[in-house]
Design a protein around this motif. Structure first.
Motif, PDB file in Angstrom:
ATOM      1  N   ALA A   1      80.221  10.759  34.846  1.00  0.00           N
ATOM      2  CA  ALA A   1      79.706  11.354  33.615  1.00  0.00           C
ATOM      3  C   ALA A   1      79.063  12.717  33.884  1.00  0.00           C
ATOM      4  O   ALA A   1      79.221  13.660  33.095  1.00  0.00           O
ATOM      5  N   THR A   2      78.338  12.827  34.995  1.00  0.00           N
ATOM      6  CA  THR A   2      77.725  14.106  35.353  1.00  0.00           C
ATOM      7  C   THR A   2      78.779  15.158  35.655  1.00  0.00           C
ATOM      8  O   THR A   2      78.651  16.327  35.242  1.00  0.00           O
ATOM      9  N   ALA A   3      79.835  14.770  36.378  1.00  0.00           N
ATOM     10  CA  ALA A   3      80.915  15.712  36.673  1.00  0.00           C
ATOM     11  C   ALA A   3      81.610  16.179  35.396  1.00  0.00           C
ATOM     12  O   ALA A   3      81.941  17.372  35.249  1.00  0.00           O
ATOM     13  N   ALA A   4      81.837  15.262  34.460  1.00  0.00           N
ATOM     14  CA  ALA A   4      82.464  15.634  33.191  1.00  0.00           C
ATOM     15  C   ALA A   4      81.568  16.577  32.395  1.00  0.00           C
ATOM     16  O   ALA A   4      82.048  17.554  31.790  1.00  0.00           O
ATOM     17  N   TRP A   5      80.256  16.308  32.396  1.00  0.00           N
ATOM     18  CA  TRP A   5      79.331  17.189  31.669  1.00  0.00           C
ATOM     19  C   TRP A   5      79.296  18.580  32.293  1.00  0.00           C
ATOM     20  O   TRP A   5      79.293  19.593  31.586  1.00  0.00           O
ATOM     21  N   VAL A   6      79.266  18.658  33.628  1.00  0.00           N
ATOM     22  CA  VAL A   6      79.277  19.964  34.307  1.00  0.00           C
ATOM     23  C   VAL A   6      80.581  20.706  34.015  1.00  0.00           C
ATOM     24  O   VAL A   6      80.598  21.924  33.773  1.00  0.00           O
ATOM     25  N   LEU A   7      81.683  19.969  34.015  1.00  0.00           N
ATOM     26  CA  LEU A   7      82.986  20.582  33.805  1.00  0.00           C
ATOM     27  C   LEU A   7      83.132  21.137  32.387  1.00  0.00           C
ATOM     28  O   LEU A   7      83.596  22.274  32.191  1.00  0.00           O
TER      29      LEU A   7
ATOM     30  N   HIS B   1      87.736  23.087  28.495  1.00  0.00           N
ATOM     31  CA  HIS B   1      88.038  22.359  27.263  1.00  0.00           C
ATOM     32  C   HIS B   1      88.768  21.056  27.575  1.00  0.00           C
ATOM     33  O   HIS B   1      89.572  20.982  28.522  1.00  0.00           O
ATOM     34  N   LEU B   2      88.505  20.056  26.761  1.00  0.00           N
ATOM     35  CA  LEU B   2      89.076  18.731  27.001  1.00  0.00           C
ATOM     36  C   LEU B   2      90.593  18.746  26.870  1.00  0.00           C
ATOM     37  O   LEU B   2      91.312  18.175  27.705  1.00  0.00           O
ATOM     38  N   LEU B   3      91.104  19.385  25.833  1.00  0.00           N
ATOM     39  CA  LEU B   3      92.552  19.415  25.629  1.00  0.00           C
ATOM     40  C   LEU B   3      93.250  20.138  26.774  1.00  0.00           C
ATOM     41  O   LEU B   3      94.315  19.705  27.256  1.00  0.00           O
ATOM     42  N   THR B   4      92.653  21.234  27.253  1.00  0.00           N
ATOM     43  CA  THR B   4      93.221  21.969  28.383  1.00  0.00           C
ATOM     44  C   THR B   4      93.226  21.116  29.641  1.00  0.00           C
ATOM     45  O   THR B   4      94.217  21.103  30.403  1.00  0.00           O
ATOM     46  N   LEU B   5      92.136  20.382  29.878  1.00  0.00           N
ATOM     47  CA  LEU B   5      92.053  19.523  31.058  1.00  0.00           C
ATOM     48  C   LEU B   5      93.106  18.420  31.002  1.00  0.00           C
ATOM     49  O   LEU B   5      93.793  18.140  32.006  1.00  0.00           O
TER      50      LEU B   5
END
Length: 256
Positions: A89-95, A102-106
Protein backbone atom coordinates in the motif's frame (compact mmCIF):
# COMPACT_ATOMS: atom_id res chain seq x y z
CA UNK A 1 -17.13 -52.98 88.67
CA UNK A 2 -20.31 -51.01 88.10
CA UNK A 3 -18.62 -47.97 89.57
CA UNK A 4 -15.76 -48.45 87.13
CA UNK A 5 -18.16 -48.54 84.16
CA UNK A 6 -19.95 -45.48 85.48
CA UNK A 7 -16.61 -43.70 85.70
CA UNK A 8 -15.79 -44.61 82.05
CA UNK A 9 -19.12 -43.43 80.61
CA UNK A 10 -18.61 -39.69 81.08
CA UNK A 11 -15.10 -39.95 79.60
CA UNK A 12 -16.44 -41.81 76.57
CA UNK A 13 -19.23 -39.31 76.20
CA UNK A 14 -16.83 -36.39 76.45
CA UNK A 15 -14.59 -38.02 73.85
CA UNK A 16 -17.54 -38.55 71.52
CA UNK A 17 -18.63 -34.96 72.07
CA UNK A 18 -15.19 -33.72 71.11
CA UNK A 19 -15.18 -35.84 67.94
CA UNK A 20 -18.62 -34.66 66.86
CA UNK A 21 -17.71 -31.06 67.59
CA UNK A 22 -14.58 -31.40 65.49
CA UNK A 23 -16.54 -32.94 62.61
CA UNK A 24 -19.17 -30.18 62.75
CA UNK A 25 -16.43 -27.59 62.96
CA UNK A 26 -14.76 -28.99 59.85
CA UNK A 27 -18.11 -29.00 58.04
CA UNK A 28 -18.75 -25.41 59.05
CA UNK A 29 -15.27 -24.35 57.99
CA UNK A 30 -15.60 -26.14 54.63
CA UNK A 31 -19.05 -24.64 54.05
CA UNK A 32 -17.76 -21.20 55.01
CA UNK A 33 -14.78 -21.62 52.65
CA UNK A 34 -17.15 -22.70 49.86
CA UNK A 35 -19.34 -19.67 50.49
CA UNK A 36 -16.25 -17.45 50.50
CA UNK A 37 -15.10 -18.85 47.15
CA UNK A 38 -18.61 -18.40 45.75
CA UNK A 39 -18.62 -14.80 46.95
CA UNK A 40 -15.20 -14.22 45.43
CA UNK A 41 -16.24 -15.67 42.07
CA UNK A 42 -19.46 -13.69 42.12
CA UNK A 43 -17.61 -10.49 42.98
CA UNK A 44 -14.99 -11.16 40.29
CA UNK A 45 -17.70 -11.85 37.70
CA UNK A 46 -19.52 -8.68 38.72
CA UNK A 47 -16.28 -6.72 38.43
CA UNK A 48 -15.67 -8.17 34.97
CA UNK A 49 -19.21 -7.27 33.97
CA UNK A 50 -18.71 -3.69 35.14
CA UNK A 51 -15.51 -3.15 33.10
CA UNK A 52 -16.03 -0.43 30.49
CA UNK A 53 -15.15 -1.39 26.92
CA UNK A 54 -14.71 0.99 24.01
CA UNK A 55 -17.90 1.40 21.93
CA UNK A 56 -19.64 -1.02 24.32
CA UNK A 57 -18.11 -4.08 22.67
CA UNK A 58 -18.47 -7.50 24.30
CA UNK A 59 -16.18 -9.50 21.99
CA UNK A 60 -12.38 -9.50 21.71
CA UNK A 61 -10.78 -7.22 19.14
CA UNK A 62 -9.96 -10.18 16.90
CA UNK A 63 -13.64 -11.21 16.81
CA UNK A 64 -14.73 -7.64 16.09
CA UNK A 65 -12.70 -7.72 12.85
CA UNK A 66 -14.32 -11.00 11.81
CA UNK A 67 -11.84 -13.45 13.32
CA UNK A 68 -10.45 -14.57 9.95
CA UNK A 69 -7.48 -13.69 7.77
CA UNK A 70 -8.33 -9.95 7.57
CA UNK A 71 -8.30 -9.81 11.37
CA UNK A 72 -4.95 -11.61 11.42
CA UNK A 73 -3.54 -9.04 8.99
CA UNK A 74 -4.86 -6.00 10.86
CA UNK A 75 -3.69 -7.33 14.24
CA UNK A 76 -0.29 -8.50 12.93
CA UNK A 77 -0.78 -12.17 13.81
CA UNK A 78 1.41 -12.98 10.81
CA UNK A 79 3.97 -10.18 10.72
CA UNK A 80 5.34 -11.05 7.28
CA UNK A 81 1.93 -10.86 5.56
CA UNK A 82 0.94 -7.69 7.44
CA UNK A 83 4.23 -6.01 6.60
CA UNK A 84 3.90 -7.05 2.94
CA UNK A 85 0.36 -5.64 2.69
CA UNK A 86 1.34 -2.37 4.36
CA UNK A 87 4.49 -2.12 2.24
CA UNK A 88 2.49 -2.71 -0.94
CA UNK A 89 0.00 0.00 0.00
CA UNK A 90 2.86 2.39 0.79
CA UNK A 91 4.55 1.62 -2.54
CA UNK A 92 1.28 2.24 -4.41
CA UNK A 93 0.76 5.55 -2.57
CA UNK A 94 4.33 6.69 -3.36
CA UNK A 95 3.92 5.64 -6.98
CA UNK A 96 0.60 7.37 -7.57
CA UNK A 97 0.85 10.33 -5.20
CA UNK A 98 4.49 11.36 -4.96
CA UNK A 99 5.68 10.22 -8.41
CA UNK A 100 2.29 11.19 -9.93
CA UNK A 101 1.99 7.97 -11.89
CA UNK A 102 -1.52 7.32 -13.23
CA UNK A 103 -3.37 4.09 -12.57
CA UNK A 104 -4.52 3.55 -16.15
CA UNK A 105 -0.98 4.14 -17.45
CA UNK A 106 0.45 1.68 -14.92
CA UNK A 107 -2.10 -1.02 -15.81
CA UNK A 108 -1.44 -0.57 -19.54
CA UNK A 109 2.35 -0.71 -19.11
CA UNK A 110 2.19 -3.83 -16.94
CA UNK A 111 -0.17 -5.49 -19.44
CA UNK A 112 2.12 -4.61 -22.38
CA UNK A 113 5.16 -5.99 -20.56
CA UNK A 114 3.41 -9.22 -19.52
CA UNK A 115 1.96 -9.83 -23.00
CA UNK A 116 5.32 -9.15 -24.67
CA UNK A 117 7.15 -11.58 -22.38
CA UNK A 118 4.57 -14.35 -22.89
CA UNK A 119 4.42 -13.77 -26.64
CA UNK A 120 8.20 -13.93 -27.07
CA UNK A 121 8.45 -16.94 -24.74
CA UNK A 122 5.80 -18.83 -26.72
CA UNK A 123 7.59 -18.16 -30.01
CA UNK A 124 11.07 -18.93 -28.72
CA UNK A 125 10.00 -22.34 -27.40
CA UNK A 126 9.09 -23.46 -30.95
CA UNK A 127 12.69 -22.95 -32.08
CA UNK A 128 14.24 -24.49 -28.97
CA UNK A 129 11.89 -27.50 -29.03
CA UNK A 130 10.54 -26.86 -25.56
CA UNK A 131 7.05 -26.69 -24.22
CA UNK A 132 5.32 -23.31 -24.48
CA UNK A 133 4.40 -21.58 -21.22
CA UNK A 134 1.22 -22.77 -19.59
CA UNK A 135 -1.20 -19.86 -19.39
CA UNK A 136 -4.00 -20.76 -16.99
CA UNK A 137 -7.61 -19.87 -17.61
CA UNK A 138 -8.85 -17.40 -15.02
CA UNK A 139 -12.52 -17.36 -14.04
CA UNK A 140 -13.76 -15.04 -11.34
CA UNK A 141 -16.18 -16.77 -8.93
CA UNK A 142 -19.62 -15.31 -8.49
CA UNK A 143 -20.18 -15.88 -4.75
CA UNK A 144 -17.55 -13.44 -3.32
CA UNK A 145 -18.89 -10.60 -5.47
CA UNK A 146 -22.45 -11.35 -4.39
CA UNK A 147 -21.39 -11.43 -0.74
CA UNK A 148 -19.57 -8.09 -1.02
CA UNK A 149 -22.52 -6.53 -2.86
CA UNK A 150 -24.94 -7.86 -0.22
CA UNK A 151 -22.79 -6.52 2.64
CA UNK A 152 -22.52 -3.12 0.93
CA UNK A 153 -26.27 -3.04 0.38
CA UNK A 154 -26.93 -3.71 4.08
CA UNK A 155 -24.49 -1.02 5.20
CA UNK A 156 -25.83 1.54 2.72
CA UNK A 157 -29.41 0.88 3.82
CA UNK A 158 -28.36 1.25 7.45
CA UNK A 159 -26.62 4.55 6.70
CA UNK A 160 -29.67 5.82 4.81
CA UNK A 161 -31.97 4.90 7.71
CA UNK A 162 -29.68 6.73 10.16
CA UNK A 163 -29.60 9.80 7.92
CA UNK A 164 -33.39 9.70 7.61
CA UNK A 165 -33.76 9.51 11.39
CA UNK A 166 -31.38 12.44 11.84
CA UNK A 167 -33.12 14.53 9.17
CA UNK A 168 -36.52 13.95 10.84
CA UNK A 169 -35.34 16.03 13.84
CA UNK A 170 -35.84 13.36 16.51
CA UNK A 171 -32.32 13.25 17.93
CA UNK A 172 -30.52 16.58 18.27
CA UNK A 173 -27.42 15.00 19.81
CA UNK A 174 -26.91 12.65 16.88
CA UNK A 175 -27.55 15.51 14.45
CA UNK A 176 -24.80 17.62 16.01
CA UNK A 177 -22.38 14.67 16.03
CA UNK A 178 -22.96 13.92 12.33
CA UNK A 179 -22.63 17.58 11.35
CA UNK A 180 -19.38 17.88 13.31
CA UNK A 181 -18.03 14.68 11.73
CA UNK A 182 -18.89 15.83 8.21
CA UNK A 183 -17.32 19.22 8.88
CA UNK A 184 -14.07 17.63 10.07
CA UNK A 185 -14.12 15.29 7.06
CA UNK A 186 -14.56 18.24 4.70
CA UNK A 187 -11.54 19.98 6.26
CA UNK A 188 -9.44 16.82 5.88
CA UNK A 189 -10.66 16.38 2.29
CA UNK A 190 -9.69 19.94 1.37
CA UNK A 191 -6.12 19.39 2.58
CA UNK A 192 -5.50 16.01 0.88
CA UNK A 193 -6.98 14.06 -2.01
CA UNK A 194 -8.95 10.83 -1.89
CA UNK A 195 -5.93 8.57 -2.42
CA UNK A 196 -4.00 10.10 0.47
CA UNK A 197 -7.08 9.91 2.70
CA UNK A 198 -7.57 6.25 1.77
CA UNK A 199 -3.91 5.53 2.52
CA UNK A 200 -4.15 7.26 5.92
CA UNK A 201 -7.19 5.16 6.81
CA UNK A 202 -5.37 2.03 5.63
CA UNK A 203 -2.35 2.82 7.83
CA UNK A 204 -4.63 3.55 10.79
CA UNK A 205 -6.33 0.16 10.32
CA UNK A 206 -2.90 -1.49 10.50
CA UNK A 207 -1.67 0.42 13.56
CA UNK A 208 -4.54 1.52 15.83
CA UNK A 209 -6.20 -1.91 16.40
CA UNK A 210 -2.94 -3.67 17.31
CA UNK A 211 -1.94 -0.85 19.67
CA UNK A 212 -5.39 -0.87 21.25
CA UNK A 213 -5.24 -4.63 21.75
CA UNK A 214 -1.85 -4.25 23.44
CA UNK A 215 -2.92 -1.42 25.80
CA UNK A 216 -6.61 -2.32 26.00
CA UNK A 217 -7.17 -1.83 29.73
CA UNK A 218 -5.44 1.55 29.88
CA UNK A 219 -7.28 2.88 26.84
CA UNK A 220 -10.66 1.67 28.13
CA UNK A 221 -10.08 3.29 31.53
CA UNK A 222 -9.06 6.60 29.95
CA UNK A 223 -12.00 6.47 27.52
CA UNK A 224 -14.43 5.83 30.38
CA UNK A 225 -13.22 8.94 32.21
CA UNK A 226 -13.39 10.96 29.00
CA UNK A 227 -16.95 9.80 28.26
CA UNK A 228 -18.07 10.69 31.79
CA UNK A 229 -16.63 14.18 31.37
CA UNK A 230 -18.19 14.58 27.92
CA UNK A 231 -21.60 13.55 29.27
CA UNK A 232 -21.26 16.10 32.07
CA UNK A 233 -20.40 18.86 29.61
CA UNK A 234 -23.22 17.81 27.30
CA UNK A 235 -25.67 17.88 30.22
CA UNK A 236 -24.58 21.45 31.02
CA UNK A 237 -24.85 22.43 27.33
CA UNK A 238 -28.26 20.80 27.10
CA UNK A 239 -29.52 22.60 30.20
CA UNK A 240 -28.23 26.01 29.12
CA UNK A 241 -28.72 25.93 25.34
CA UNK A 242 -30.54 22.95 23.84
CA UNK A 243 -33.42 22.88 26.30
CA UNK A 244 -34.23 26.52 25.45
CA UNK A 245 -34.68 25.76 21.74
CA UNK A 246 -38.42 25.51 20.91
CA UNK A 247 -39.41 22.16 19.46
CA UNK A 248 -42.40 20.88 17.54
CA UNK A 249 -44.47 24.01 16.82
CA UNK A 250 -46.49 22.13 14.24
CA UNK A 251 -47.48 19.48 16.78
CA UNK A 252 -48.62 22.15 19.23
CA UNK A 253 -50.80 23.77 16.57
CA UNK A 254 -52.37 20.41 15.71
CA UNK A 255 -53.05 19.69 19.35
CA UNK A 256 -54.67 23.12 19.75
Amino acid sequence: MAEHVENLDPKGESLLDKITEKIHGDDNSSSSSDSDTEKKTASSSSVKAKIYRLFGREKPVHKVFGGGKPADIFLWRNKKISAAVLGGATAAWVLFELLEYHLLTLVCHISILALAILFLWSNVTTFVNKRPPHIPEVHLPEDPFLQVASALRVEINRALSVLREIASGRDLKKFLMVVAGLWVLSIVGSSCNFLTLFYILFVLLHTVPVLYEKYEDKVDAFTEKAMIEIKKQYAVFDAKVLSKIPRGPLKNKKMA
